[in-house]
Structures are given as C-alpha cells and as structure tokens.
Design an enzyme around this catalytic site. Structure first.
Site, PDB file in Angstrom:
ATOM      1  N   GLU A  34     122.806  19.688  51.518  1.00 20.46           N
ATOM      2  CA  GLU A  34     124.135  19.126  51.310  1.00 20.46           C
ATOM      3  C   GLU A  34     124.296  17.740  51.934  1.00 20.46           C
ATOM      4  O   GLU A  34     123.655  17.419  52.928  1.00 20.46           O
ATOM      5  CB  GLU A  34     125.179  20.075  51.912  1.00 20.46           C
ATOM      6  CG  GLU A  34     125.246  21.375  51.136  1.00 20.46           C
ATOM      7  CD  GLU A  34     126.148  22.421  51.780  1.00 20.46           C
ATOM      8  OE1 GLU A  34     126.788  23.145  51.021  1.00 20.46           O
ATOM      9  OE2 GLU A  34     126.206  22.516  53.005  1.00 20.46           O
ATOM     10  N   CYS A  65     127.385  11.883  55.672  1.00 17.10           N
ATOM     11  CA  CYS A  65     126.572  12.735  56.542  1.00 17.10           C
ATOM     12  C   CYS A  65     125.396  13.228  55.694  1.00 17.10           C
ATOM     13  O   CYS A  65     125.593  13.856  54.651  1.00 17.10           O
ATOM     14  CB  CYS A  65     127.452  13.888  57.028  1.00 17.10           C
ATOM     15  SG  CYS A  65     126.598  15.058  58.069  1.00 17.10           S
ATOM     16  N   CYS A 105     116.346  24.519  59.184  1.00 17.51           N
ATOM     17  CA  CYS A 105     115.965  23.932  60.475  1.00 17.51           C
ATOM     18  C   CYS A 105     115.230  24.983  61.282  1.00 17.51           C
ATOM     19  O   CYS A 105     115.611  26.153  61.272  1.00 17.51           O
ATOM     20  CB  CYS A 105     117.197  23.448  61.240  1.00 17.51           C
ATOM     21  SG  CYS A 105     116.769  22.610  62.797  1.00 17.51           S
ATOM     22  N   CYS A 165     119.346  26.850  66.910  1.00 18.78           N
ATOM     23  CA  CYS A 165     120.512  26.797  67.803  1.00 18.78           C
ATOM     24  C   CYS A 165     121.427  27.958  67.396  1.00 18.78           C
ATOM     25  O   CYS A 165     121.665  28.180  66.210  1.00 18.78           O
ATOM     26  CB  CYS A 165     121.223  25.453  67.693  1.00 18.78           C
ATOM     27  SG  CYS A 165     120.145  24.088  68.171  1.00 18.78           S
ATOM     28  N   CYS A 169     124.645  27.571  64.954  1.00 19.80           N
ATOM     29  CA  CYS A 169     124.524  26.658  63.812  1.00 19.80           C
ATOM     30  C   CYS A 169     124.090  27.420  62.561  1.00 19.80           C
ATOM     31  O   CYS A 169     123.092  28.137  62.589  1.00 19.80           O
ATOM     32  CB  CYS A 169     123.498  25.581  64.157  1.00 19.80           C
ATOM     33  SG  CYS A 169     123.043  24.546  62.738  1.00 19.80           S
ATOM     34  N   GLY A 190     119.279  20.133  59.218  1.00 20.34           N
ATOM     35  CA  GLY A 190     117.953  19.816  59.738  1.00 20.34           C
ATOM     36  C   GLY A 190     117.957  18.968  60.989  1.00 20.34           C
ATOM     37  O   GLY A 190     118.971  18.389  61.374  1.00 20.34           O
ATOM     38  N   GLU A 191     116.793  18.919  61.632  1.00 22.63           N
ATOM     39  CA  GLU A 191     116.608  18.094  62.827  1.00 22.63           C
ATOM     40  C   GLU A 191     115.854  16.835  62.392  1.00 22.63           C
ATOM     41  O   GLU A 191     114.651  16.891  62.100  1.00 22.63           O
ATOM     42  CB  GLU A 191     115.817  18.885  63.883  1.00 22.63           C
ATOM     43  CG  GLU A 191     115.277  18.077  65.039  1.00 22.63           C
ATOM     44  CD  GLU A 191     116.305  17.181  65.724  1.00 22.63           C
ATOM     45  OE1 GLU A 191     117.369  17.671  66.135  1.00 22.63           O
ATOM     46  OE2 GLU A 191     116.042  15.958  65.848  1.00 22.63           O
ATOM     47  N   SER A 244     121.518  12.016  64.912  1.00 23.59           N
ATOM     48  CA  SER A 244     121.862  13.060  65.879  1.00 23.59           C
ATOM     49  C   SER A 244     120.660  13.960  66.083  1.00 23.59           C
ATOM     50  O   SER A 244     120.047  14.424  65.125  1.00 23.59           O
ATOM     51  CB  SER A 244     123.044  13.878  65.340  1.00 23.59           C
ATOM     52  OG  SER A 244     123.279  15.006  66.150  1.00 23.59           O
ATOM     53  N   SER A 254     122.816  16.284  70.951  1.00 21.79           N
ATOM     54  CA  SER A 254     123.544  17.546  70.975  1.00 21.79           C
ATOM     55  C   SER A 254     123.304  18.240  72.306  1.00 21.79           C
ATOM     56  O   SER A 254     122.270  18.865  72.502  1.00 21.79           O
ATOM     57  CB  SER A 254     123.063  18.433  69.824  1.00 21.79           C
ATOM     58  OG  SER A 254     123.412  17.834  68.606  1.00 21.79           O
ATOM     59  N   LEU A 255     124.263  18.125  73.199  1.00 20.69           N
ATOM     60  CA  LEU A 255     124.075  18.664  74.546  1.00 20.69           C
ATOM     61  C   LEU A 255     124.589  20.110  74.638  1.00 20.69           C
ATOM     62  O   LEU A 255     123.832  21.021  74.947  1.00 20.69           O
ATOM     63  CB  LEU A 255     124.785  17.743  75.547  1.00 20.69           C
ATOM     64  CG  LEU A 255     124.489  17.964  77.017  1.00 20.69           C
ATOM     65  CD1 LEU A 255     123.004  17.919  77.326  1.00 20.69           C
ATOM     66  CD2 LEU A 255     125.225  16.921  77.869  1.00 20.69           C
ATOM     67  N   HIS A 256     125.848  20.308  74.428  1.00 19.52           N
ATOM     68  CA  HIS A 256     126.452  21.642  74.275  1.00 19.52           C
ATOM     69  C   HIS A 256     126.501  22.534  75.506  1.00 19.52           C
ATOM     70  O   HIS A 256     127.081  23.628  75.451  1.00 19.52           O
ATOM     71  CB  HIS A 256     125.813  22.441  73.128  1.00 19.52           C
ATOM     72  CG  HIS A 256     125.756  21.708  71.826  1.00 19.52           C
ATOM     73  ND1 HIS A 256     126.786  20.935  71.351  1.00 19.52           N
ATOM     74  CD2 HIS A 256     124.777  21.628  70.886  1.00 19.52           C
ATOM     75  CE1 HIS A 256     126.435  20.413  70.176  1.00 19.52           C
ATOM     76  NE2 HIS A 256     125.241  20.815  69.886  1.00 19.52           N
ATOM     77  N   ASN A 261     132.972  25.258  64.362  1.00 17.63           N
ATOM     78  CA  ASN A 261     133.333  25.640  62.996  1.00 17.63           C
ATOM     79  C   ASN A 261     132.731  26.997  62.692  1.00 17.63           C
ATOM     80  O   ASN A 261     131.519  27.121  62.580  1.00 17.63           O
ATOM     81  CB  ASN A 261     132.815  24.601  61.998  1.00 17.63           C
ATOM     82  CG  ASN A 261     133.659  23.341  62.053  1.00 17.63           C
ATOM     83  OD1 ASN A 261     134.881  23.404  61.962  1.00 17.63           O
ATOM     84  ND2 ASN A 261     133.014  22.216  62.265  1.00 17.63           N
ATOM     85  N   CYS A 286     131.387  19.869  60.253  1.00 16.71           N
ATOM     86  CA  CYS A 286     130.162  19.803  61.028  1.00 16.71           C
ATOM     87  C   CYS A 286     129.617  21.199  61.314  1.00 16.71           C
ATOM     88  O   CYS A 286     130.339  22.069  61.776  1.00 16.71           O
ATOM     89  CB  CYS A 286     130.496  19.099  62.332  1.00 16.71           C
ATOM     90  SG  CYS A 286     129.079  18.389  63.066  1.00 16.71           S
TER      91      CYS A 286
END
Ligand code: SAH
Ligand code: SF4
Length: 377
Positions: A91, A120, A127, A131, A134, A180-181, A212, A234-236, A311, A354
C-alpha cells in the site's frame, strides 16, 4: 522480459542509453517525460528520435504495479493497494495538508495553511522484524520490493493526483514509512530515493524525504554515507527490557548503540535532529514515569519526539492510550524542553493510518501457521 525504466536511477539510465549509442542528455530528457509528466507511452515523447522510440518499445516498459484498490477518505487521505505478484499486495498513502490552491510551502516555512502533500511509501511486501503492535509485522515477510515497485508507487500517485487536481506537483514530501523496514532493503531503497531526490525526476529535497527505521544500526551508518535524508527512528520504549519486547530488533541493537548511531547520523544529515517515533500503547509504555525515563534515554541526541496514538487492528491485543494519558505524557516531554508533537490520525476510516497498512502478504516464514499452532498449545 522487458526492462522497467522506472527502476533505473539517473546514472544507470545514462549508461543504459550510452550502450545504445545515445547521449546522457537523452536519459535526462526521458526521465522528465516519465517522472515529471507521468508519460508511459514512448510514442508521446515527441523530442526523442523515432528510431530510438521504436527500439525502446521493443525492449522496455514504464510500468507501476497494478492497482487493486483506490480509496479516498472524507479527510482527503487516499490509499492505493498495489498487486506485486504471487498473491502479495502493498500500500501507499497520500496525505494532503493545507489548501491545495496555495503554493507549496517554502523550505523551512512556518506551519501555515500552505499546501503540503505527503506520500507514505512501502519498501517490502510484509516485514521480518515482528514488532508486536504492527499489523505489517504480524503478517510476516515475503520479499523486498524492486526499485521500480518502490518508485512506481510515487509515479502512480503523482500522475493520478495531477490528473484529479490539475496540480503540477501534488507530492511535496515522501516518507518511507509504509509497509516494511526500508533499511532491510537497503540497495533498492537508496536507488529509489536517489530518483525521488533527482531534479530530473521528482526533485524532492533531502529535508522533505524521510526514512523511518526500527533501528538497524549498521545500515543507519551506511545510509548516512550513501544517501543522507531526514531520519525517523521508531523508539517506542524508554528502556531495553520493554523495547526488547515491542521492537525485537532491539535485542541485536540495544538503545545505547541506537542513540550513538543517531548522533553519528546527525553529523551528515540534512536536518540537525532525529525524530523519535513513539507509539502510545495503553498501560504498556504510556505512564508519566516512562515519559520521565524517556527524557533521560534520549538526552544525548538532538531530537524531536512524535507521539503516535496506537492504531488498533483486529487481534492486536493492544489499546490506544486515552487522551488524558497522551496529554500527560506529552507534557512531561515538553517540560523537559523536548519538541513533541502528537500525530493526527488521518485516513483511519480507510485503514490508511500509520501502522494499519496491511496489504496482503503470503508469509514465506509461515509465521501465521506458527502462531496458530502456538495458540492451540
Ligand atoms: N519499518 C519502519 C517503517 C514502517 S512503520 C519502522 O518501523 O520505523 C512506520 C511507523 O508506524 C513506525 O514508527 C511504526 O512503529 C509505526 N506503527 C506500526 N504499527 C503501528 C500501529 N498499529 N499504530 C501506530 N503506529 C504504528
Ligand atoms: Fe516492520 Fe516497522 Fe512494522 Fe516493525 S514497525 S514490524 S520494523 S514495519
């Protein structure tokens, strides 16, 4: 098989032309036809010789992945679902801000109603990094996207939006934040970004092109040298114990190493800060104590913090933090002098927010099967 010209950066296109006895300017001319005018029919490239156009028609194509679905939300956010073969779909999401009748915002201009169109873009089908919050990660990994598939998302979005709005440059910013990364598909992503930056293609400035990453430290160093663009990390989580759980790549590249890599990145980056993304998960990483810990964790890095309300997606097992918790978390960061924004949730009515980008991926790792088996035992 025909060569897809969308996959060639300028250098590659120039040597491809040279092999066919054409001068380098031919490549630049054709790049403008393809990327700026959105033309995919060689016959329309009126200033290219008939001979060369015929040669091209025989061996090359200009082709984005096929669109399976094209949806627009009431807030103007638009999402395309592309078929990338063997049952996989990816997407891309367009997010307009400000007034489309206004000129695009100037570099570094203060936030006004000036138009900004962000796309985006996805870099992989699925991926591998798992995570926990995600939906792309939950689907497993199928394969890296090719350069033509990455650039094809921008090519298709630009020409569709131009046709719909009459705008010459509907996309002013690109974020490599889709499925994806990106740093796990390094070479293709760098080649695609070179085209995004190229004045003969999309002419996006390095400050308006953001990548990112979940924090693949050696690849961050490579990116700094190969193609420095704005960086989001992406820390989180404020500590390794929690980040190990939420972002499993942390077990390989823990926070201390990640922060050092950010400092090294900034030395060559087009912006003098890194953006830390922090998804707020209710009861998991959103307490005031964790906000205070976060202030300490990032103190060695010149940074901005982007708080992302989670989300939700079916079966995620997480919940979005309540508004007062988000505000309290943000206030702690503000009071510590950290520039902090809370991301607006755009496009959630079309599952384009996101982390909701799910597409459809055949999991080669058979992760879905494994999860099912685990849940039965
Ligand atoms: N792989 C890269 C880029 C793609 S993900 C990365 O992880 O940075 C883009 C951003 O969306 C990341 O910050 C990611 O952590 C976040 N994200 C993933 N799932 C989400 C969800 N369900 N809600 C909100 N943000 C999410
Ligand atoms: Fe991959 Fe990014 Fe999702 Fe993690 S958050 S699983 S790195 S796409």
């Amino acid at each position: 098989m025909s060569l897809n010209l969308l996959g060639l950066n300028r250098e590659q296109f120039q040597s491809w032309c040279a092999e066919r006895g054409e001068k380098p300017f031919r490549a630049r001319q054709m790049m403008r036809w393809m990327h700026q005018s959105g033309v995919n029919d060689f016959a329309l490239m009126s200033d290219v010789s008939r001979d060369f156009r015929e040669q091209l028609s025989a061996c090359a194509v200009i082709e984005a992945p096929t669109v399976l679905k094209d949806t627009t939300a009431p807030d103007g956010t638009r999402k395309w679902l592309f078929d990338v073969g063997t049952g996989n779909a990816i997407e891309a999401v367009y997010i307009p801000e400000g007034d489309a009748d206004d000129e695009p915002a100037a570099e570094g201009a203060p936030a006004t109603r000036r138009y900004r169109g962000t796309l985006c873009v996805s870099s992989q089908a699925g991926c591998a990094l798992e995570c926990s919050f995600c939906s792309t990660g939950r689907q497993g990994f199928n394969r890296n996207l090719t350069v033509a598939e990455i650039v094809g998302q921008l090519w298709h979005a630009s020409r569709s939006l131009s046709a719909a709005t009459g705008m010459e440059r509907p996309i002013t910013n690109v974020v490599m934040m889709g499925m994806g990364e990106p740093l796990a598909n390094f070479d293709n992503v760098v080649s695609a970004m070179q085209l995004m930056l190229d004045d003969h293609a999309y002419g996006i400035s390095r400050r308006r092109l953001t990548l990112s990453t979940s924090g693949i430290v050696p690849a961050m160093d490579r990116l700094r040298d190969a193609c420095p663009v704005a960086l989001a990390v992406s820390l989180h989580a404020p500590n390794d114990a929690l980040r190990d759980e939420l972002v499993p790549i942390n077990r390989k590249y823990p926070i201390k190493e990640l922060m050092a890599a950010c400092v090294r990145y900034i030395e060559k980056a087009p912006r003098d800060f890194v953006t830390f993304e922090y998804v707020l998960l209710a009861g998991i990483n959103d307490s005031v104590a964790q906000a205070r810990e976060l202030v300490q964790t990032v103190k060695s890095v010149s940074c901005k913090i982007n708080l992302i309300p989670f989300n939700p997606f079916p079966g995620s097992g997480y919940e979005r933090s309540a508004a007062p918790a988000i505000a309290a978390f943000r206030d702690v960061l503000h009071q510590a002098g950290l520039t902090t924004t809370v991301r607006k949730t755009r496009g959630d009515t079309i599952d384009a927010a996101c982390g909701q980008l799910a597409g459809q991926v055949r999991d080669k790792t058979r992760r879905v099967q494994r999860r099912l088996e685990e849940s039965r035992t």
